[in-house]
Design an enzyme around this catalytic site. Structure first.
Site, short mmCIF file in Angstrom:
data_model
loop_
_atom_site.label_atom_id
_atom_site.label_comp_id
_atom_site.label_asym_id
_atom_site.label_seq_id
_atom_site.Cartn_x
_atom_site.Cartn_y
_atom_site.Cartn_z
N THR C 95 0.86 -1.18 0.00
CA THR C 95 0.00 0.00 0.00
C THR C 95 0.89 1.23 0.00
OG1 THR C 95 -1.78 -1.13 1.14
CG2 THR C 95 -1.77 1.27 1.26
N LYS C 170 -6.85 1.89 -3.50
CA LYS C 170 -6.53 1.34 -2.19
C LYS C 170 -6.48 2.44 -1.13
CE LYS C 170 -5.47 -1.47 1.02
NZ LYS C 170 -4.19 -2.07 1.34
N LYS C 238 -0.64 5.25 8.80
CA LYS C 238 0.25 5.49 7.65
C LYS C 238 -0.58 5.72 6.38
CE LYS C 238 1.57 2.48 4.90
NZ LYS C 238 2.00 1.32 4.09
#
Lengths: 288, 288, 288, 288
Positions: C95, C170, C238
């Protein structure tokens, strides 16, 4: 001795001019060469790449808009660092995030050079009149060596600490500006919605205990809605972004900073990016 | 002539004392009677209800913690308004939302009386030394009538505008304080996380263009972490809440205010409500 | 044909195992070699550097924690890209921010290779059972070529668009998760403060129109306060950070995202980073 | 037995019609009398004041826009409470803050009556088709007494708890809606800025684990930008405000709620208040 100066925008052009006035021979570079004309007319040498500056100088200043631009100038294909004579000194006066300054310091050291992060407090006018304040990170003796150069451009030089701490102080400083500017804009918005005039609000608030000195300097802009740029809104927005990224790197939370940052982002989205950063008021409280 | 004074907390007790020093006969009321002792010892009359104050005075000051407390004192079952002689003058120095002041002005007028909203800028020490600044909403001639009384308690009297605009200015003022305080706390948090000392940060930032005067007064509290209350955090939080409610009533958005408000709410949740409002720093950047 | 797999953490180890089960020869690399033991025991080859993987494979998957780690593995001193045979295919399932994926695609192309960004929706359990959903950016024919490999690890493959758009989807997806999780935590906080039990709140809200499917899966964690990680809070933080950075790059404002991000930052500061991201509830509404 | 119904707006008119269909004699009141015409045509009695409703009914429903409107109808100069026969039952289905419901319960009890707070989940269509869900606070036996009436208007009746807890659940519920709606709007904004179409985003996100049921119902509005109101944005904004006020009363912090609230406030400022609340998307991601 030649002094290199890379980045001749609003700030850089005026800083370089003060170095020149103080009698230094300049080798300058700017992506748009014509911005160098005034300096060249007074004797500066125009380089065609940062690399060409590097070949002719043991001291180079950079004053560029973003960390990426700084990295390109110093370490890119035509970067200056690899061309400078051994043990040269690079002073980066750009506003960048502290971790970037630390990385540049290491890159310079690895190539046998020395580095100072030396961003400035103050915008257009102080740059012109040599009244900037330098916030410096790095070794005291390196600072001492170039102190006369900084004195030619500024009224004060503060040695904050080790590599990166000049940039740290600058980011902290601009973050405080952004938050206070946003707060004042919201205060005027609430006050005028309640029927108090902008004049009365400014007079009462700015002469009171919340009247930060820079707000007084912005007062006329707010009252006349003339937001010609001293420090463009998109630059302050960038600095708030760098503060947010730094907070993430440090593992700390700064909730209010992030909300203010998004208010400036909305102002930028609304087309105010090139106006002075006080134009955030025009976003929060538009005249109809 | 008797002057009524209702609400003898941190601020009210000191304001009333200054009225007394200036030679005025006071009729006082406080929910906790013992807070009136010092004033009574010097000649003030202690009333057992606000109503009893109303019977003896043509001029009454209120200095209470919340709009609800003010409404109860003025219009409740034992409220003073219904007992005052015709055309009396009520001055509310409490910090309340502007729409509440407007409502109180109308209630007073309906009962044949006059009203001024006259909240004060300044906390404990200025209250004690008679250095408050009154922010006044209402008719100029009503203000003129009680001006000597305000002068006995303050160093300045600003006539902001019509009913409610004294409260408006006060709310705007405290909202600005809260936002700047929160911003400064975040600035210190970011700076110390990057290794700069609190002392260097305070010195650099407070002597710079963002150094709002009241921040300088808070500096020692921040550096010593002695947050003994001058203006309690929970009161500032209340004022930020009133600003938020007022923004809703006015149909305007104030995003940053609301985030700061919630930071103060978290500080209060963490048990800092009775500390000075600068203790928001202790929430944002706790010592481990 | 050998398949390379770099990054054998919580997700990667299970994805690689499913490729192996489907009959593929794996060449694997992980910074901590012992995490490869189970795969090696079943026939995988352990490489000592990413470079060694590159020498043996025409198709390589990466599943790493941060953009920096991906860049190091692909383009670092011992990176795999420079060693792969011409026209190889690199699939990055990490990711990362979309602009990073675009940069990696260009880097791969410049070296004569092809690239797909193919991050996955789904955490520990779907990874184990081959029920992931791949969100893919890149050329349709490249996807077609490795489709059987993705099918071995997932239940669905969505071709979103060009390079970077798999990562875009995503980031958008996880940003939505984070905001809904934070919203639900605040809803429970308000409801319990008003005396409604967590059970009644969950039952009513989750069976109502706001009951997002993943919230139902988190219900037991919330009610038992067992926040053993399926998807660690610091990873979601994050991702929210990457969303914020991407918004900055795109020049758009996302105010609420940024506030939620800071709430997660505070939860992480409070020591909950390694717990499941639903532990943000434990920060917002701690048991005393 | 007559049933009183006060407040015949979008929701109230449809709820009353369902009571009528179920065979109940209605006595109705609405500030704008013409909204009662359809009901009167089918046999309802039109009262000229709330007070007139009170004289004719032992059970009264209120369905009004704000706490102030409810208080005026019940306790104002022409309020119904003082006219109802002893031990009557007032059911308030308006969306109000919990502390207001508790205050109304006490006011009713003081006058010898009973009270239920019974706000509804569901908007225009469920109101029309009798598919609302009632969230009830108050005594179980009072609820039992009017249960058949609620069943005529809704598909489900949830007894949440004591007085105020129906309102509590409603506020919590709408706060969750507002936050999820805002989050989805930001997700679409980020996704489209990255070049993914709204259709692909909706399909992927709404069929994924974050796809809250009500978002699916809003999908068409978002894709067609037809924001004809089912539940007006300004009402949701009001509910977010009530949630914020309630959080303040409870002494808790809800940072994200407050930021979303201000995003809705900005949307309202931009003129979208009377559109459906999903129009917050039109504010966040306007078509140019």
């Amino acid at each position: 001795m030649n002094i290199g100066f890379i980045g001749l925008g609003i700030m850089g052009s005026r800083m370089a001019a003060n170095l020149q006035k103080a009698g230094h021979n300049l080798v300058v570079y700017n992506r748009t060469a014509q911005k160098a004309e005034a300096l060249v007319a007074k004797g500066a040498t125009l380089a065609s790449t940062p690399e060409e500056v590097g070949k002719q100088c043991r001291v180079i200043f950079t004053m560029l808009a973003t960390p990426d631009a700084v990295e390109e100038a110093a370490l890119g294909q035509h970067g200056f660092l690899k061309e400078m004579p051994g043990n040269s000194l690079w002073i980066d006066s750009s506003t960048v995030n502290p971790s970037f300054s630390v990385r540049m310091a290491k890159a310079a050291q690895k190539m046998g050079h020395r580095f100072l992060d030396a961003p400035v407090s103050g915008s257009l006018k102080p740059a012109e009149t040599g009244q900037l304040v330098f916030l410096v990170g790095g070794a005291a003796q390196d600072l001492q060596e170039v102190r006369p150069l900084l004195d030619a451009m500024g009224k004060d030089v503060l040695h904050i600490g080790d590599h990166g701490q000049g940039s740290s102080m600058k980011i902290v400083n601009n973050m405080l500006f952004g938050q206070i500017m946003g707060a004042f804009a919201e205060a005027l918005k609430l006050g005028t919605s309640l029927g108090i005039t902008e004049e009365t609000l400014c007079q009462t608030l700015l002469n009171g205990p919340g009247g930060a000195p820079f707000l007084k300097l912005k007062q006329e802009k707010l009252l006349t809605r003339d937001f010609s740029p001293e420090f463009p809104l998109e630059w302050l927005h960038k600095d708030l972004h760098l503060a947010g990224v730094t907070a993430y790197e440090q593992g700390i939370a700064l909730p209010t900073l992030h909300t203010v940052k998004e208010v400036f982002a909305m102002a930028k989205q609304a087309g105010l990016g090139e106006q002075d950063f006080s134009a955030v008021y025009d976003f929060i409280n538009p005249t109809k």
